[in-house]
Design an enzyme around this catalytic site. Structure first.
Site, PDB file in Angstrom:
ATOM      1  N   ARG A 174      -1.081   9.301   1.352  1.00 49.56           N
ATOM      2  CA  ARG A 174      -2.518   9.467   1.160  1.00 49.56           C
ATOM      3  C   ARG A 174      -2.952  10.921   0.998  1.00 49.56           C
ATOM      4  O   ARG A 174      -3.815  11.244   0.198  1.00 49.56           O
ATOM      5  CB  ARG A 174      -3.220   8.881   2.374  1.00 49.56           C
ATOM      6  CG  ARG A 174      -4.341   8.020   2.019  1.00 49.56           C
ATOM      7  CD  ARG A 174      -4.842   7.308   3.228  1.00 49.56           C
ATOM      8  NE  ARG A 174      -4.759   5.892   2.970  1.00 49.56           N
ATOM      9  CZ  ARG A 174      -5.268   4.975   3.758  1.00 49.56           C
ATOM     10  NH1 ARG A 174      -5.852   5.319   4.863  1.00 49.56           N
ATOM     11  NH2 ARG A 174      -5.169   3.709   3.433  1.00 49.56           N
TER      12      ARG A 174
ATOM     13  N   HIS B  81     -11.922   9.803   6.398  1.00 51.56           N
ATOM     14  CA  HIS B  81     -11.632   8.389   6.621  1.00 51.56           C
ATOM     15  C   HIS B  81     -11.153   8.085   8.038  1.00 51.56           C
ATOM     16  O   HIS B  81     -11.581   7.110   8.631  1.00 51.56           O
ATOM     17  CB  HIS B  81     -10.557   7.980   5.607  1.00 51.56           C
ATOM     18  CG  HIS B  81     -10.211   6.538   5.611  1.00 51.56           C
ATOM     19  ND1 HIS B  81     -11.143   5.549   5.352  1.00 51.56           N
ATOM     20  CD2 HIS B  81      -9.025   5.886   5.826  1.00 51.56           C
ATOM     21  CE1 HIS B  81     -10.546   4.367   5.395  1.00 51.56           C
ATOM     22  NE2 HIS B  81      -9.272   4.539   5.710  1.00 51.56           N
TER      23      HIS B  81
ATOM     24  N   GLU C  47       0.852  -1.196   0.000  1.00 51.55           N
ATOM     25  CA  GLU C  47       0.000   0.000   0.000  1.00 51.55           C
ATOM     26  C   GLU C  47       0.877   1.232   0.000  1.00 51.55           C
ATOM     27  O   GLU C  47       2.086   1.166   0.259  1.00 51.55           O
ATOM     28  CB  GLU C  47      -0.958  -0.010   1.207  1.00 51.55           C
ATOM     29  CG  GLU C  47      -2.106  -1.003   1.028  1.00 51.55           C
ATOM     30  CD  GLU C  47      -3.078  -1.038   2.179  1.00 51.55           C
ATOM     31  OE1 GLU C  47      -2.994  -0.182   3.081  1.00 51.55           O
ATOM     32  OE2 GLU C  47      -3.936  -1.938   2.180  1.00 51.55           O
TER      33      GLU C  47
ATOM     34  N   HIS D  99      -9.502   9.715   2.676  1.00 51.88           N
ATOM     35  CA  HIS D  99      -9.082   8.606   1.807  1.00 51.88           C
ATOM     36  C   HIS D  99      -9.273   9.047   0.366  1.00 51.88           C
ATOM     37  O   HIS D  99     -10.311   9.632   0.031  1.00 51.88           O
ATOM     38  CB  HIS D  99      -9.923   7.358   2.098  1.00 51.88           C
ATOM     39  CG  HIS D  99      -9.313   6.115   1.535  1.00 51.88           C
ATOM     40  ND1 HIS D  99      -9.315   5.828   0.190  1.00 51.88           N
ATOM     41  CD2 HIS D  99      -8.652   5.092   2.127  1.00 51.88           C
ATOM     42  CE1 HIS D  99      -8.689   4.670  -0.005  1.00 51.88           C
ATOM     43  NE2 HIS D  99      -8.276   4.204   1.154  1.00 51.88           N
TER      44      HIS D  99
ATOM     45  N   ARG E   2      -1.732   9.158   9.111  1.00 54.83           N
ATOM     46  CA  ARG E   2      -1.536   7.738   9.432  1.00 54.83           C
ATOM     47  C   ARG E   2      -1.084   6.952   8.201  1.00 54.83           C
ATOM     48  O   ARG E   2      -1.655   7.093   7.116  1.00 54.83           O
ATOM     49  CB  ARG E   2      -2.848   7.147   9.953  1.00 54.83           C
ATOM     50  CG  ARG E   2      -2.767   5.669  10.273  1.00 54.83           C
ATOM     51  CD  ARG E   2      -4.091   5.149  10.789  1.00 54.83           C
ATOM     52  NE  ARG E   2      -5.154   5.368   9.844  1.00 54.83           N
ATOM     53  CZ  ARG E   2      -5.506   4.501   8.893  1.00 54.83           C
ATOM     54  NH1 ARG E   2      -4.854   3.358   8.751  1.00 54.83           N
ATOM     55  NH2 ARG E   2      -6.490   4.772   8.075  1.00 54.83           N
TER      56      ARG E   2
HETATM   57  C1  SIN Z   1      -7.723   0.908   2.572  1.00 54.56           C
HETATM   58  O1  SIN Z   1      -7.947  -0.292   2.424  1.00 54.56           O
HETATM   59  O2  SIN Z   1      -7.369   1.648   1.666  1.00 54.56           O
HETATM   60  C2  SIN Z   1      -7.882   1.487   3.924  1.00 54.56           C
HETATM   61  C3  SIN Z   1      -6.821   0.997   4.784  1.00 54.56           C
HETATM   62  C4  SIN Z   1      -6.529   1.981   5.865  1.00 54.56           C
HETATM   63  O3  SIN Z   1      -7.148   3.022   5.947  1.00 54.56           O
HETATM   64  O4  SIN Z   1      -5.606   1.712   6.649  1.00 54.56           O
END
Ligand code: SIN
Length: 541
Positions: A286, A347, A123, A240, A382
């Site tokens: 993010r 988010h 990620e 998000h 975060r």
């Molecule tokens: C996501 O799956 O993009 C969210 C994961 C997160 O917010 O840690």
């Protein structure tokens, strides 16, 4: 545990050793680690599974893969936190993460594997593939299922669903439990506890668009604020980048893991734009991705941008993201052949109730953990998939500290039982929509002084309509909580005259070293007190 009726207040009183407010992973993990030490009462305002945890898709970040280490995970977490993480908290999170995840697996959680070996996804802003996932994209549901099943089977744990905490019960400068409402029976209930933990989750409902379920109404911070407990870093709210954006549908999270597998962000003409903003393109932090999408939408006057799933390949897409594909298809979208409309949505709340590394707040006998708490672990932003890990690691630590608390002296417990019924703060439920619009327009992805000032003033006007009543419905309690916490968020965002992590001020677009400090908000004798705290930069010995 005893149950008695307080006839003067037509309120039941329930005595408990440990009281846990909230049933997401932080609350349940605390409860199950407390169970060996005494009776545990868990209250949750909806059903056990009405939590943010249930909806987490991406996974749990943890330094378990070969070649990874807590140190590398620590460095990624600090980088994402943009200079505002407290080092000791991050070391705890990443250092204790591997053992706590092994425990979760040992307690029955299933994570995706190939040939028996755990699979790790990638990620944004992670230097390694270290994200455990379950059933492709249903990690939170698996974590919630595991914790719920374990807790339900523990004989010393009593669950009260449809029971919402309305106020903290204060006496002699300590927290002696909560004043609550049992919505199923329509009755007031007072829980008198030796110690109480707030694990109430997030605040996403404050914004018009959110990835959170409707229960995320900032209850814990609001209760703590009214009790004079310090809140910290409330200006830092993560948006998000990719929630489904389609008229008539509630926002639906499209996991960052989709971009981790290769999906690309494109505009209405199919142009990939993230390379204009950051060398890591779709895998930039993010806040960078969310702001880039927001900017592109504004420049194009468009309601959304698009996520192109095609680089993932059809087989892999269906295998890896069955939940997301299924949800999209149910709503009439075809991710195999068309880019999917997305836009950012609120988010995660990085700030919250100030707590130490064992969840202890500044109010004796009150603890906080999970998203509603702030022990300095997430800083200004975060790192993706660190939140379930936070709930596990700090839930465990909070339980250790609560287990060591002395029981309430009998005289104090009796005094708490006999206190007059506290009035409940209520605001008309219709006010929620006004709060959501104000927050989205003015305390959103891009902020400035005029907007924040307007939001603050209008929220203060709305707060003057909060009434004190003997009874309340859940939406009325939630509206009052949302209003107060939205006002606090606008306040902190106005105070912080810089841009850092998820907090972006168009009138102060630079990060400023003198603002490398935490902002603390507290109510003292009805007045707002603002103080500052240095960031802890030293690593623990
Ligand atoms: C996501 O799956 O993009 C969210 C994961 C997160 O917010 O840690």
């Amino acid at each position: 545990m005893s149950r008695s009726a307080d006839s003067s207040a037509t309120e039941s009183v329930i005595r408990c050793r440990f009281l846990v407010v909230g049933s997401g992973i932080a609350g349940l993990w605390t409860a199950l680690h407390l169970a060996p030490f005494g009776d545990v009462t868990v209250i949750t305002k909806g059903q056990l599974r009405d939590t943010n945890t249930q909806y987490a898709q991406g996974g749990i970040a943890v330094a378990l893969p070969a070649g990874d280490s807590p140190e590398l995970h620590r460095l990624d977490t600090l980088r994402a936190g943009a200079g505002l993480c407290d080092e000791p908290a991050v070391s705890v999170l990443t250092g204790e993460g591997p053992d706590i995840v092994r425990e979760l697996i040992a307690r029955g959680a299933y994570f995706d594997r190939r040939d028996g070996e755990l699979l790790f996804g990638r990620e944004a802003a992670h230097g390694r593939s270290r994200i455990l996932h379950a059933h492709g994209d249903a990690t939170g549901a698996e974590v919630q299922r595991t914790a719920s099943e374990v807790v339900r089977e523990l004989p010393g744990v009593t669950l009260h669903e449809a029971t919402g905490a309305a106020e903290l019960l204060l006496h002699g400068g300590q927290c002696l439990g909560v004043e609550a409402v049992d919505f199923a029976r329509g009755e007031r209930v007072r829980f008198v506890a030796d110690c109480t933990v707030l694990a109430t989750g997030g605040a996403g409902e404050i914004w018009r668009y959110t990835t959170n379920p409707p229960v995320a109404t900032a209850d814990g911070p609001a209760l703590a604020w009214r009790a004079g407990v310090c809140l910290r870093d409330m200006e830092f709210v993560q948006f998000h980048p990719t929630a489904l954006c389609a008229p008539g549908y509630p926002k639906f999270l499209i996991s960052e893991a989709v971009r981790g597998e290769g999906a690309r962000l494109v505009d209405g003409k199919g142009r990939r734009f993230m390379l204009d903003y950051h060398p890591d393109a779709e895998l930039a932090p993010r806040d960078v991705v969310a702001r880039a999408i927001f900017t592109e939408m504004q420049q194009a006057g468009a309601p959304c941008m698009y996520l192109d799933f095609s680089p993932i390949g059809a087989d892999r897409l269906r295998r890896r993201f069955p939940g997301i594909v299924g949800e999209l298809e149910k709503r009439g979208f075809d991710p195999f052949h068309q880019p999917i409309p997305i836009s950012p949505a609120a988010h995660y709340m990085m700030g919250g109730i100030t707590a130490d590394l064992h969840g202890l707040t500044g109010l004796p006998r009150l603890f906080a953990c999970g998203e509603c708490a702030d022990y300095g672990v997430h800083g200004a932003n975060r790192l993706a998939s660190n939140s379930l890990l936070d709930g596990l690691v700090f839930g465990n630590r909070t339980a250790q500290a609560m287990a060591e608390m002395d029981p309430l002296p009998e005289s104090l417990a009796r005094a708490a039982e006999e206190l007059p019924a506290l009035p409940l703060r209520v605001l008309e439920a219709e006010a929620k929509a006004t709060i959501q619009d104000l927050a989205w327009e003015n305390i959103g992805i891009v902020r400035d002084r005029p907007g924040l000032t307007r939001a603050r003033e209008e929220l203060a006007d709305l707060a003057r309509r909060i009434r004190q009543e003997p009874t309340a419905t859940l939406p009325e309690l939630e509206a009052a909580n949302m209003c107060q916490v939205a006002w606090l968020t606008a306040t902190a965002a106005l105070v912080r005259e810089e841009s850092r992590g998820a907090h972006f001020r168009s009138d102060f677009p630079q990060t400023r070293e003198e603002w490398r400090r935490h902002i603390l908000l507290r109510q003292v004798e009805g007045q707002l007190e603002i103080t500052y705290q240095p960031v802890i930069l030293e690593r623990p010995a």
